[in-house]
Write a protein that holds these residues in place. Sequence first.
Motif, PDB file in Angstrom:
ATOM      1  N   ALA A  27      14.437  15.374  26.912  1.00 45.76           N
ATOM      2  CA  ALA A  27      13.616  15.524  28.123  1.00 45.76           C
ATOM      3  C   ALA A  27      12.835  14.247  28.489  1.00 45.76           C
ATOM      4  N   PRO A  28      12.191  13.550  27.521  1.00 47.32           N
ATOM      5  CA  PRO A  28      11.467  12.323  27.908  1.00 47.32           C
ATOM      6  C   PRO A  28      12.400  11.247  28.498  1.00 47.32           C
ATOM      7  N   ILE A  29      13.632  11.184  28.002  1.00 46.22           N
ATOM      8  CA  ILE A  29      14.558  10.162  28.531  1.00 46.22           C
ATOM      9  C   ILE A  29      14.980  10.538  29.956  1.00 46.22           C
ATOM     10  N   TRP A  30      15.200  11.834  30.165  1.00 48.36           N
ATOM     11  CA  TRP A  30      15.543  12.267  31.533  1.00 48.36           C
ATOM     12  C   TRP A  30      14.386  11.983  32.485  1.00 48.36           C
TER      13      TRP A  30
ATOM     14  N   ALA B 267      12.187   9.590  32.275  1.00 53.28           N
ATOM     15  CA  ALA B 267      12.165   8.150  32.572  1.00 53.28           C
ATOM     16  C   ALA B 267      13.268   7.801  33.567  1.00 53.28           C
ATOM     17  N   ARG B 268      14.427   8.443  33.412  1.00 59.24           N
ATOM     18  CA  ARG B 268      15.551   8.184  34.326  1.00 59.24           C
ATOM     19  C   ARG B 268      15.189   8.603  35.755  1.00 59.24           C
TER      20      ARG B 268
ATOM     21  N   ARG C 277       8.476  17.322  23.966  1.00 58.30           N
ATOM     22  CA  ARG C 277       8.590  16.909  25.374  1.00 58.30           C
ATOM     23  C   ARG C 277       7.407  16.037  25.786  1.00 58.30           C
TER      24      ARG C 277
ATOM     25  N   ASN D  19       6.556  13.416  24.264  1.00 54.39           N
ATOM     26  CA  ASN D  19       6.941  12.017  24.016  1.00 54.39           C
ATOM     27  C   ASN D  19       7.338  11.352  25.332  1.00 54.39           C
ATOM     28  N   LYS D  20       7.360  10.022  25.311  1.00 58.27           N
ATOM     29  CA  LYS D  20       7.727   9.302  26.535  1.00 58.27           C
ATOM     30  C   LYS D  20       8.730   8.207  26.211  1.00 58.27           C
ATOM     31  N   ALA D  21       9.607   7.955  27.167  1.00 57.06           N
ATOM     32  CA  ALA D  21      10.642   6.929  26.964  1.00 57.06           C
ATOM     33  C   ALA D  21      10.205   5.611  27.586  1.00 57.06           C
TER      34      ALA D  21
END
Lengths: 139, 267
Positions: free
Chosen positions: A114-117, A119-120, B217, B219-221
């Motif tokens: 979820a965090p990567i989505w 950021a996307r 969730r 967390n951060k990218a």
Amino acid sequence: MESDMNQTEQRIRDRLAALPEVPLPEALWQRVDARRRRKLFQRKLGVGAGVFALAGVLAFKLLLPALQSDEVRAPRIVAAAALPALSDAQADIRAIDQALQAAYDRGASDAEVAPIWAARAALLAGVQSARPAARQDRG
Amino acid sequence: MSLRPLAACLAFCASLSNAVMASAATPPVLAAAALQSGQARYLLGAVVDVRRANVSGVTLLAVTPGGAADRIGLLPGDQLLAVNGQRLDNTLTPSSVLARALQQGNGALQVEALREGKRLVLSGRADQETGAVLPKGQAPACGYVTTQGVVPKVSRAIHEAVIISIDGQGTPMQPPNRHRLTAGRHVLVVSESIDDSQFSSKQRQDRLLVLRRLNVRANKALVVEVKPGMRLRVGAQLLRDKMDSKSFRENLYWEPVVWEEVADRCP
């Protein structure tokens, strides 16, 4: 009482029926007919003009690329290729997509990715909002 | 009852859950996908949910703008049935089948897909990544990322953080001093580890609620560019102007940052 009223009403009806019919002036029908024809003509003219304008707009849109010379179009393409900010964001999206694919390859949960989505989505929104601005600058 | 022990326990549980989830399939060496000298790798340029396959194939979740999938006309939501003749609709290991199919195509790409019940066959060229040609025995250029060391809490509001995953691969449960990565772009997933003392009692309560609700969730990218021979120091920046209840609820009170870049020789 009621029968008296009925008789009175019947008498009025008979008298009205007996009245002579007054002939309408000849010119009235001609005026009404002329007005009807004029309105019909105006309506047809309006519809025709609308269709013509719509056809003109469509034809202009369709023929515009063909009418433009290569010299006019070339700078737009060159400018599109040379957008450093945009290509940076696209490189970031590419890296994110590869990271997402690696996560799915190892069976990561929806919560993990979820965090990567997120950021996307933020990057993509930035790219999409940058596009019209870039076009505006080039225009 | 004081919230501090509960928050500490929750943060510990969250980091443990992060570590367990990420390390479940952690490869022994990070960035193992680095290409050997001159080696080519072919990619679809899309995100495919290869975790579950069924008779309708695997689902395309996203298309990389300008990538191979985008160029040949694939769309998010398409079901991939086969790639370069390798079936994806009757396999238990779609991930390895897809990777093999892309490499076997040697750059050519033919995709059979299902879109709104209609069968499509699309073809074109796959995306290609080629490892830099290096003299024999020389490793690709590399750099590091780390969360270790003293962070500038007062001057820059940077606080401790934990790197949970790099490029979709989990980091080890016992984090090393630094993670060695090939030079280039990398995607880090970071968890904040800000000390409780930075928050008021109300803020601690708000933070506790958001951590409990979002868990991993939260967390951060962060996408970072690792330069050869450089070390990036990563932390969690506390955003002082976003510490109201609403910002806590939306997990906006912090963001991962690279706060320092220093030279660090990488073999």
